[in-house]
Design an enzyme around this catalytic site. Structure first.
Site, PDB file in Angstrom:
ATOM      1  N   THR A 124      80.213  61.520  25.949  1.00 10.22           N
ATOM      2  CA  THR A 124      80.821  60.791  24.834  1.00 10.22           C
ATOM      3  C   THR A 124      82.144  61.412  24.421  1.00 10.22           C
ATOM      4  O   THR A 124      82.285  62.629  24.340  1.00 10.22           O
ATOM      5  CB  THR A 124      79.864  60.783  23.628  1.00 10.22           C
ATOM      6  OG1 THR A 124      78.605  60.256  24.038  1.00 10.22           O
ATOM      7  CG2 THR A 124      80.411  59.933  22.507  1.00 10.22           C
TER       8      THR A 124
ATOM      9  N   GLY B  70      82.301  56.245  22.129  1.00  8.80           N
ATOM     10  CA  GLY B  70      80.905  55.854  21.994  1.00  8.80           C
ATOM     11  C   GLY B  70      80.208  55.749  23.332  1.00  8.80           C
ATOM     12  O   GLY B  70      80.326  56.624  24.191  1.00  8.80           O
TER      13      GLY B  70
ATOM     14  N   ILE C 218      78.301  66.816  21.384  1.00  7.78           N
ATOM     15  CA  ILE C 218      77.779  67.568  22.527  1.00  7.78           C
ATOM     16  C   ILE C 218      76.655  68.496  22.072  1.00  7.78           C
ATOM     17  O   ILE C 218      76.888  69.506  21.399  1.00  7.78           O
ATOM     18  CB  ILE C 218      78.892  68.382  23.220  1.00  7.78           C
ATOM     19  CG1 ILE C 218      80.055  67.468  23.599  1.00  7.78           C
ATOM     20  CG2 ILE C 218      78.327  69.090  24.444  1.00  7.78           C
ATOM     21  CD1 ILE C 218      79.681  66.308  24.492  1.00  7.78           C
TER      22      ILE C 218
ATOM     23  N   GLU D 136      67.087  60.191  31.789  1.00  8.06           N
ATOM     24  CA  GLU D 136      67.325  60.566  30.404  1.00  8.06           C
ATOM     25  C   GLU D 136      66.657  59.590  29.443  1.00  8.06           C
ATOM     26  O   GLU D 136      66.065  59.986  28.437  1.00  8.06           O
ATOM     27  CB  GLU D 136      68.821  60.630  30.119  1.00  8.06           C
ATOM     28  CG  GLU D 136      69.146  61.040  28.688  1.00  8.06           C
ATOM     29  CD  GLU D 136      70.633  61.158  28.427  1.00  8.06           C
ATOM     30  OE1 GLU D 136      70.995  61.561  27.310  1.00  8.06           O
ATOM     31  OE2 GLU D 136      71.436  60.842  29.326  1.00  8.06           O
TER      32      GLU D 136
ATOM     33  N   GLN E 267      56.506  56.610   4.015  1.00  5.11           N
ATOM     34  CA  GLN E 267      56.196  55.864   2.791  1.00  5.11           C
ATOM     35  C   GLN E 267      54.797  56.197   2.288  1.00  5.11           C
ATOM     36  O   GLN E 267      54.576  56.347   1.075  1.00  5.11           O
ATOM     37  CB  GLN E 267      56.316  54.362   3.063  1.00  5.11           C
ATOM     38  CG  GLN E 267      56.166  53.484   1.827  1.00  5.11           C
ATOM     39  CD  GLN E 267      57.370  53.574   0.899  1.00  5.11           C
ATOM     40  OE1 GLN E 267      58.445  53.996   1.318  1.00  5.11           O
ATOM     41  NE2 GLN E 267      57.174  53.193  -0.354  1.00  5.11           N
TER      42      GLN E 267
ATOM     43  N   GLY F 173      54.448  59.196   0.155  1.00  3.96           N
ATOM     44  CA  GLY F 173      55.036  59.148  -1.177  1.00  3.96           C
ATOM     45  C   GLY F 173      56.216  60.103  -1.313  1.00  3.96           C
ATOM     46  O   GLY F 173      56.938  60.372  -0.354  1.00  3.96           O
TER      47      GLY F 173
ATOM     48  N   GLY G 141      72.530  56.077  25.463  1.00  3.51           N
ATOM     49  CA  GLY G 141      72.899  54.666  25.416  1.00  3.51           C
ATOM     50  C   GLY G 141      72.226  54.024  24.219  1.00  3.51           C
ATOM     51  O   GLY G 141      71.010  54.128  24.050  1.00  3.51           O
ATOM     52  N   THR G 142      73.000  53.386  23.364  1.00  7.53           N
ATOM     53  CA  THR G 142      72.421  52.767  22.171  1.00  7.53           C
ATOM     54  C   THR G 142      71.432  51.674  22.573  1.00  7.53           C
ATOM     55  O   THR G 142      71.471  51.151  23.690  1.00  7.53           O
ATOM     56  CB  THR G 142      73.508  52.144  21.284  1.00  7.53           C
ATOM     57  OG1 THR G 142      74.101  51.044  21.991  1.00  7.53           O
ATOM     58  CG2 THR G 142      74.585  53.159  20.907  1.00  7.53           C
ATOM     59  N   ASN G 143      70.574  51.314  21.636  1.00  5.48           N
ATOM     60  CA  ASN G 143      69.605  50.267  21.948  1.00  5.48           C
ATOM     61  C   ASN G 143      70.276  48.914  22.181  1.00  5.48           C
ATOM     62  O   ASN G 143      69.724  48.051  22.866  1.00  5.48           O
ATOM     63  CB  ASN G 143      68.557  50.175  20.838  1.00  5.48           C
ATOM     64  CG  ASN G 143      67.485  51.247  20.999  1.00  5.48           C
ATOM     65  OD1 ASN G 143      67.634  52.162  21.819  1.00  5.48           O
ATOM     66  ND2 ASN G 143      66.411  51.148  20.242  1.00  5.48           N
TER      67      ASN G 143
END
Length: 381
Positions: A130, A135, A161, A246, A340, A343, A368-370
């Site tokens: 990156t 990105g 990195i 990866e 959640q 609490g 790699g982004t979704n």
């Protein structure tokens, strides 16, 4: 979690190894982990200890100093790191993502020279993909490597990195021929102590606080030609091959983090009392946990089958994208629901659920982004 569909991947010897890894983490890592988070890095000594124990070379061949196991041994370490909420040291990146690049694409001389140092922990590895402003767009790298005499001159910058401050070696993606686009990428194994390399600040993150994450700068860094991994301009193919693994590593960790979070939340809600009964006694709690258990247990055989396919290198880029996308999305939903149900205490860093929630969020971003995963999957439709 107790699975209605039993896991069949691992044999007795694997489970013996698993327990030894878990004990190593309990004895050598967990007592110091809070300090490492405060310091924003892990000490070099724990890497040496991991090398002595064998964690750093589980699937590296014996002739290069490794244990000589297969991907199942890598997966066991990844699972235990996730189960014990250990985001750093980044041994999975070092040993199970970067080392396979060298094993699969290095020459015999390179492997004999580089891998033993990785196994021992003497060399700590990072990967430089990156770039600032880039990105997930690996095709349009700006970091350049220009052939000059008997080596290459590298100029450019990398960001986000992992191991960026403690690493002394980096697998670096560069452009060697801009006219070729993605086909003009070359990979180099670079000494981070070389002249011209500088390190920026340790980036402050919302999670993975014990991992040092840095910006790196390369100013006329001379790299010998023998430190190029693979052929010139063959880097894109090498990267695509390694990214499959990866993404599977990310999926394995995400899966076990979700499972462990459910276990912890069931225990907590059965002990925590409010309004004259335990939190678990409320129908909402039971229904939420039932949904989480069903979703996670349905996903486990898929992940295990991908692990099995990786033993024969049969995980495709599309399958890797699917398993990374599904596990990280499910894990984040599970962790949010588990927090959640804790609490106000769930928002306190002293409880591991808070750390899990923060640490896991990046899994939908890195490797790699979704959104990129959806693009890869959609191309095959």
């Amino acid at each position: 979690m107790n699975f209605e569909i039993p896991r069949t991947l691992y044999r007795t010897e694997h489970e013996i190894f698993r327990e030894s890894v878990a004990k190593f983490l309990r004895d050598e890592v967990l007592p110091h982990y809070e300090k490492w988070e405060d310091e924003g890095r892990t000490p070099l000594e724990i890497w040496r200890r991991a090398g002595e124990f064998g964690i750093l070379g589980t699937s590296i061949p014996k002739e290069y100093g490794g244990m000589g196991g297969d991907f199942l041994y890598d997966a066991i370490v990844i699972e235990e790191l996730g189960r014990y909420s250990v985001a750093a040291p980044a041994w999975d990146l070092h040993g199970y993502i970067i080392a396979p690049f060298l094993i699969r694409h290095g020459t015999e001389e390179q492997k004999a020279s580089w891998l033993p140092h990785m196994v021992s922990g003497e060399h700590i590895a990072a990967i430089g993909l990156t770039e600032p402003g880039g990105g997930s767009d690996l095709k349009n790298l700006n970091t350049s490597a220009q052939l000059e005499d008997d080596g290459y001159i590298i100029n450019g910058a990398k960001t986000f990195i992992t191991n960026g401050h403690i690493a002394n070696r980096i697998l670096l993606a560069t452009k060697t021929d801009r006219s070729l686009g993605a086909k003009g990428i070359s990979m180099f194994w670079v000494n981070l102590n070389a002249d011209g390399v500088s390190r920026g600040r340790n980036l402050k993150k919302i999670g993975n606080k014990a991992q040092d994450t840095a910006e790196l700068f390369f100013d006329n860094v001379k790299v010998p030609a023998e430190c190029r991994l693979g052929a010139e301009n063959d880097g894109w193919r090498i990267l695509m091959d390694g990214l499959v693994r990866e993404r599977l590593v990310v999926a394995i960790r995400s899966m076990v983090i979700a499972e462990a979070a459910i276990d912890k939340t069931i225990t907590y809600t059965k002990e925590r009392k409010t309004f004259g009964q335990t939190v678990f006694d409320f129908q909402n709690t039971k229904f939420k946990l039932a949904e989480m258990v069903a979703n996670v247990e349905a996903l486990r055989p898929f992940v295990d089958r991908c692990i099995e396919l990786q033993l024969t290198e049969d995980v495709t880029p599309e399958l890797a994208a699917k398993v990374k996308l599904t596990t990280t999305e499910v894990a984040d939903r599970v962790l949010d629901e588990c927090l959640q149900l804790h609490g106000g205490y769930g928002y306190i860093w002293d409880l591991s659920i808070a750390r899990n929630w923060a640490d896991a969020r990046v899994h939908r971003i890195y490797a790699g982004t979704n959104e990129v995963m959806k693009h890869i999957i959609s191309r095959s439709l």
